[in-house]
Design an enzyme around this catalytic site. Sequence first.
Site, PDB file in Angstrom:
ATOM      1  N   VAL A 287     -13.380-150.735 -34.420  1.00 27.00           N
ATOM      2  CA  VAL A 287     -14.838-150.634 -34.297  1.00 27.00           C
ATOM      3  C   VAL A 287     -15.467-150.999 -33.026  1.00 27.00           C
ATOM      4  CG1 VAL A 287     -17.223-151.389 -35.037  1.00 27.00           C
ATOM      5  CG2 VAL A 287     -15.425-150.991 -36.567  1.00 27.00           C
ATOM      6  N   ALA A 288     -14.941-151.986 -32.396  1.00 26.46           N
ATOM      7  CA  ALA A 288     -15.203-152.342 -31.079  1.00 26.46           C
ATOM      8  C   ALA A 288     -14.881-151.710 -29.747  1.00 26.46           C
ATOM      9  CB  ALA A 288     -14.473-153.762 -30.906  1.00 26.46           C
ATOM     10  N   ILE A 290     -14.782-148.260 -30.041  1.00 27.32           N
ATOM     11  CA  ILE A 290     -15.279-146.666 -30.033  1.00 27.32           C
ATOM     12  C   ILE A 290     -16.918-146.702 -29.537  1.00 27.32           C
ATOM     13  CG2 ILE A 290     -15.893-144.933 -31.521  1.00 27.32           C
ATOM     14  CD1 ILE A 290     -13.471-145.597 -33.136  1.00 27.32           C
ATOM     15  N   GLU A 292     -19.681-145.440 -30.168  1.00 26.97           N
ATOM     16  CA  GLU A 292     -20.320-144.118 -31.224  1.00 26.97           C
ATOM     17  C   GLU A 292     -21.544-143.691 -30.687  1.00 26.97           C
ATOM     18  OE1 GLU A 292     -20.878-148.196 -32.482  1.00 26.97           O
ATOM     19  OE2 GLU A 292     -19.052-147.142 -32.384  1.00 26.97           O
ATOM     20  N   ASP A 334     -34.360-118.554   1.584  1.00 26.30           N
ATOM     21  CA  ASP A 334     -35.253-117.446   2.417  1.00 26.30           C
ATOM     22  C   ASP A 334     -36.399-118.262   3.042  1.00 26.30           C
ATOM     23  OD1 ASP A 334     -33.811-115.339   1.160  1.00 26.30           O
ATOM     24  OD2 ASP A 334     -34.765-115.698  -0.672  1.00 26.30           O
ATOM     25  N   GLU A 706     -16.228-156.408 -25.669  1.00 20.83           N
ATOM     26  CA  GLU A 706     -15.784-156.644 -27.104  1.00 20.83           C
ATOM     27  C   GLU A 706     -14.390-156.724 -27.555  1.00 20.83           C
ATOM     28  OE1 GLU A 706     -18.567-153.677 -28.767  1.00 20.83           O
ATOM     29  OE2 GLU A 706     -20.345-154.399 -27.741  1.00 20.83           O
ATOM     30  N   ASN A 731     -22.660-152.617 -30.761  1.00 14.99           N
ATOM     31  CA  ASN A 731     -22.815-151.218 -30.174  1.00 14.99           C
ATOM     32  C   ASN A 731     -23.966-150.278 -30.398  1.00 14.99           C
ATOM     33  OD1 ASN A 731     -20.319-151.745 -29.545  1.00 14.99           O
ATOM     34  ND2 ASN A 731     -19.187-150.285 -30.673  1.00 14.99           N
ATOM     35  N   ASP A 735     -26.753-152.753 -27.845  1.00 13.88           N
ATOM     36  CA  ASP A 735     -26.203-151.865 -26.552  1.00 13.88           C
ATOM     37  C   ASP A 735     -27.032-150.360 -26.315  1.00 13.88           C
ATOM     38  OD1 ASP A 735     -24.349-153.728 -26.067  1.00 13.88           O
ATOM     39  OD2 ASP A 735     -22.485-152.654 -26.794  1.00 13.88           O
TER      40      ASP A 735
END
Length: 901
Positions: A287-288, A290, A292, A334, A706, A731, A735
């Site tokens: 979990v730490a 990834i 997500e 141009d 983490e 997360n 975050d």
Amino acid sequence: MTEAVKEVRWHSLGAEEAAQRLDTSLEKGLSEAESASRLRSYGHNSIREEKRVHPLMLFVSQFRDFMIYVLLSAAVIAGVALQEYLDAAVIMFIIVANAVLGFFQEYRAERALESLKRLSAPTARAVRDGKERIIPSRDLVPGDLIILETGDLIPADARLLQAFGLRAEEASLTGESNAVDKDVPALPDAELTVGDRRNMVFTGTHIVHGRGKAIVVETGRNTELGHIAEMIHEAEEEKTPLQVELARVGKRIALLCIGICGVIFAAGVLRSLEWSEMLLFSVSLAVAAIPEGLPAIVTVALSLGVRRMAGRNALLRRLPAVETLGCADVICTDKTGTLTRNEMEVQEILLPHRPMCRLSDLEDGAGGCDEGALPLLAVAALCNDARVQDGEFLGEGTEVGLLRAARDLGFPYLSVGSEMPRLEEIPFESERKMMSTIHGGSGSGNPYFGFVSSPYILLVKGAPEAVLNHCSHTLTEQGIQDLGSGGRVSYAAEAEGMANKALRTMAFACRPLEEIPADLSPQSLEHGLIFLGITGMIDPPRSEVLEALEKCRKAHIEVVMITGDHAATARAIAEELSILTLGKELVTGMELTHMSEEELARRVENIAVYARVSPADKVKIVRAWKEAGKTVAMTGDGVNDAPALKNADIGVAMGITGTDVSKEASDMVLADDNFATIVGAVEEGRIIYDNLKKFIYFLLSCNMSEVSTMFIGMLFVSVTPLRAVQVLWMNLVTDGFPAMALGVDTPNPDIMVRPPRDPSEGILSYRKQLMVIWQGFVLSLGALAAFFISHYTLYAGDDARIQTVVFTTLVFAQLMHAFNSRSENLSFMQLSFFDNRALVAALGFSLALQLLVILVPPLMRLFGTAYIGAEGWGLILACSILPVIAIDRVKVILRGRRPAS
């Protein structure tokens, strides 16, 4: 009426019969009310309506991600295998909350991008209620009158009513590579193939020459293109290189963490630790690791950036262009309408056997003008396709400038067309550089051409060198006289003198006709002309261009001017704008034609101006710059500019003067045709990419902290420093909100001072990965210090308080680290704390949520936290602040050892 319309062979009907069948007026077109009614009956003019993703499917898609699969597996393991139902429930809740957040973000992004697509959608010029209007092509209905000009994409199948030198490119429909000449008369053969229906134009083809007017007969799926189920010009959904890279990185992180977790689980079991605890720990570590929330935040940041660009008049048609813009080294632009205002002003007039004078010198003081200028002004107003509608001038810039000059001198430019109606015309062609029209109403009583007695007159305007070569006489105060070679050379020299002053020159002539000849070719008509004079016009630079060019110089972006104007005109404007500076060259189209690709590659970085070039030359210029390893933005507005726009890294089409073909070939459309908008888009591209880097590095360094805290803590102590639900909370909430705020951060002061970034360097290059690792490790040192001190001294044996201290320390450190992430090189103390209010609000909100989790009893039970005393709070503050200051100081030291990136 729908069924009847479908069965008609429109090419076999006369124009009036077609209009009668469609119940429309050949002069006024449909009324707005009738067109709205028909739109309801026929539907939109689309071959295939773009399918909108159903909101439910959009929500379900939030779970279709490899990282989410890992998290779902973690929830199943916690709930089923370990019977940690509370942990499993919290993990599932946060996964669903992440999906809901992602859903609303993507839903808003989709709606924003849809609105931008509508802004940049193809348009058509239709006549409704007797007035010419620009409307979305998809709103056309059978019976609409449409105006066609060179470069227009045909928006619907239509029966021609007028055709002046009209040719259409129909290769996309018929496979015929040559342009097809178009005409108006009915074709009696009802079974003609599409390629032989010369009085029809078809959806998906485009006009390559001339102009015309047509009545829409079929739209959408009923068009010829619809019948064969093709979908021309449909843009496929593209993933940006960044999105592809992040998807790859995310999958790699997930696979890596699964492998590490397996190793740790096996090692723990071999050390005779409880297998269920080790499995839960492994889940927590997964979990730490990834991130997500990363995909959703990237999507939102890109869509918001595109929306901001639209606010600055830059409409992005392809999402990858967001990233490419930040890499632009060279802008090939141009001159007319982009660097200048595209509002031609007549400043000087040369009448035969008179000295050069300014426009104001020809005013007679009574609201009229000098009689000697009347023939020239009459040609300027009559041999002219510009028009006035609702008090506004519409048409090509030079022709509008001529009408404005006639108006300013009190010439009756609005009524002269009815006095001397246009009967025939030979449209302007770049090969002969002239336009000619035949008018009736001339003769001895005519106030403008009283010097001729014939009933018809040919009026000609064009480039002085072309017109003078076809003139044999000149008009003087004494009457018509021979021009002679000396006069021709003298007037050519006067025109060259005007051009040297950056004036665009236009010569005017006429020729009396006793009858309208059967042969209307330029060769049979454009000879023996009477020279009437020359005008000198200028298109002044836009006021904001100088500042934009200075920005480019500071940002190390090369600006190259490309124009079809004379070398002298190009040089004058380029020198005024400081584009052509000491050491830089001007090259003409003729010189470029004779230049080999190798020679151009050698000289390209020294050439600042290309004059008298064709659209085909632009491809050669783009390729030379790309061979030099540069990222090139190229502007274009014509049909023939499409290959150059396609070849450039960033094709930029003009929204006002640009043809539909050039817009379809481009990556970006300028709503205001302004060079400053290109520079603004480049700046915005740099800002977007900078902000993407900020929150990506922030999220990954936080996740690294983490993982480090969990892994190192487990090596020395049997207690896991954090619970899985606490890591997920960090997360997603503590975050996620600051990361989104970093995605809309204000630009760093050096954003348009540093050189463009290298497009070959990925956002997670080796050096950037090292940066993420060391910053994450420093953050984890503070959390580990809090962990060990709590475990061995403050709260020995009280796992809940130990984890609460580590949890809060890491949250506080990560929140403060968001300020560090605002710049890779500058100290956070050099940046204002309050210029990104979204970040301040996000930090305040995240802090409040964290306090709720550790102070409100129901949430405390949910997240496994406990009350802590003053000594614990002192430890938290010390261990969260010191790592942030350390990272800031190391960042500043490293900046002094390497160039800014």
